[in-house]
Design a protein around this motif. Structure first.
Motif, PDB file in Angstrom:
ATOM      1  N   GLU A 195       2.728  -6.735   0.071  1.00  0.00           N
ATOM      2  CA  GLU A 195       1.912  -7.147  -1.067  1.00  0.00           C
ATOM      3  C   GLU A 195       0.715  -6.225  -1.254  1.00  0.00           C
ATOM      4  N   ALA A 196       0.055  -5.873  -0.150  1.00  0.00           N
ATOM      5  CA  ALA A 196      -1.088  -4.967  -0.239  1.00  0.00           C
ATOM      6  C   ALA A 196      -0.650  -3.583  -0.701  1.00  0.00           C
ATOM      7  N   PHE A 197       0.518  -3.150  -0.262  1.00  0.00           N
ATOM      8  CA  PHE A 197       1.074  -1.850  -0.656  1.00  0.00           C
ATOM      9  C   PHE A 197       1.297  -1.796  -2.167  1.00  0.00           C
ATOM     10  N   VAL A 198       1.909  -2.827  -2.719  1.00  0.00           N
ATOM     11  CA  VAL A 198       2.194  -2.848  -4.160  1.00  0.00           C
ATOM     12  C   VAL A 198       0.906  -2.935  -4.979  1.00  0.00           C
ATOM     13  N   LYS A 199      -0.023  -3.789  -4.549  1.00  0.00           N
ATOM     14  CA  LYS A 199      -1.277  -3.944  -5.293  1.00  0.00           C
ATOM     15  C   LYS A 199      -2.078  -2.657  -5.327  1.00  0.00           C
ATOM     16  N   ALA A 200      -1.913  -1.833  -4.302  1.00  0.00           N
ATOM     17  CA  ALA A 200      -2.677  -0.588  -4.242  1.00  0.00           C
ATOM     18  C   ALA A 200      -2.120   0.498  -5.156  1.00  0.00           C
ATOM     19  N   GLU A 201      -0.937   0.302  -5.713  1.00  0.00           N
ATOM     20  CA  GLU A 201      -0.337   1.319  -6.592  1.00  0.00           C
ATOM     21  C   GLU A 201      -0.863   1.152  -8.012  1.00  0.00           C
ATOM     22  N   TYR A 261       3.343   1.037 -14.798  1.00  0.00           N
ATOM     23  CA  TYR A 261       3.072   1.651 -16.096  1.00  0.00           C
ATOM     24  C   TYR A 261       2.332   2.967 -15.890  1.00  0.00           C
ATOM     25  N   SER A 262       2.859   4.028 -16.493  1.00  0.00           N
ATOM     26  CA  SER A 262       2.231   5.344 -16.415  1.00  0.00           C
ATOM     27  C   SER A 262       1.493   5.621 -17.721  1.00  0.00           C
ATOM     28  N   GLU A 263       0.189   5.798 -17.625  1.00  0.00           N
ATOM     29  CA  GLU A 263      -0.574   6.133 -18.824  1.00  0.00           C
ATOM     30  C   GLU A 263      -0.225   7.528 -19.319  1.00  0.00           C
TER      31      GLU A 263
END
Length: 219
Positions: A136-142, A168-170
């Motif tokens: 969860e921490a890994f995903v939130k950090a992306e 999402y890539s800006e």
């Protein structure tokens, strides 16, 4: 005496009508049997098992490109290499997204380009603890991560947590699919992550990810 004419008994009209009605009812055809109900729609079959690529090598053990806390099989054409985190802390911090993400550090990268796809299967390690908490921490950090869905699963015979999510890539102004799993080992949590240039590339690489997941073992 003149012979008397036979007496004709008149039949009341109501009785005659009733007789005709009964006669008509007696000759009516039996009512048609009710139509058989339409056959029930076939039940939806269980979702097809994900496709698994054929093994053409292994990763994680002694002598392989990356020595890891786990081992798993590689699909044909996928080329692994170890990731060396820069020893200079300032440079490592500047490249945070490449080498560290949340609690995890990148240790191995398996390139799909030789197999015909644009993307990577990356292995990350995190300190000992909850596999789900680390994931969860890994995903939130992306940056740009969203719509994360977590599920309990198996990686080989090991209990694991898997996540599907989108990023999402800006820069590209588009969203692409991602997937990762985490397992707890005596040497810490291991995260196996599948990216891809876009969602189509990601989908085409899923059999290689499934091969890694189903063959994973503690080394």
């Amino acid at each position: 005496m003149p012979e008397r004419a036979p007496i004709r008994t008149a039949v009341p009209a109501t009785l005659l009508a009733a007789g005709l009605l009964l006669t008509g009812c007696g000759t009516q055809a039996a009512p048609a049997a009710p139509a058989a109900p339409p056959p029930a729609a076939p039940s939806k079959s269980a979702a097809a098992a994900p496709e698994v690529a054929a093994p053409a090598g292994s990763l994680g053990g002694a002598g392989s490109a990356c020595v890891l806390p786990v081992t798993f099989s590689l699909a044909k054409g996928w080329k692994p290499k170890a990731i060396d985190v820069p020893k200079d802390p300032d440079l490592a911090d500047a490249l945070e997204g490449l080498y560290r993400q949340g609690p995890a550090t990148a240790v191995c990268e398996v390139d799909a380009k030789p197999s015909g796809n644009i993307g990577f299967l990356r292995v990350w390690t995190a300190p000992k603890g909850s596999a789900r908490g680390a994931l969860e921490a890994f995903v939130k950090a992306e940056d740009g991560s969203r719509k994360a869905v977590y599920a309990e699963t198996k990686a080989g015979a090991l209990p694991a947590v898997e996540v599907t999510y989108a990023v999402y890539s800006e820069l590209m102004e588009e969203t692409s699919d991602k997937r990762a799993l985490a397992v707890a080992t005596p040497k810490g949590v291991v995260i196996v992550h599948l990216g891809g240039l876009d969602s189509e590339e990601h989908k085409e690489m899923l059999p290689a990810y499934e091969l890694a997941r189903t063959s994973l073992k503690v080394s």
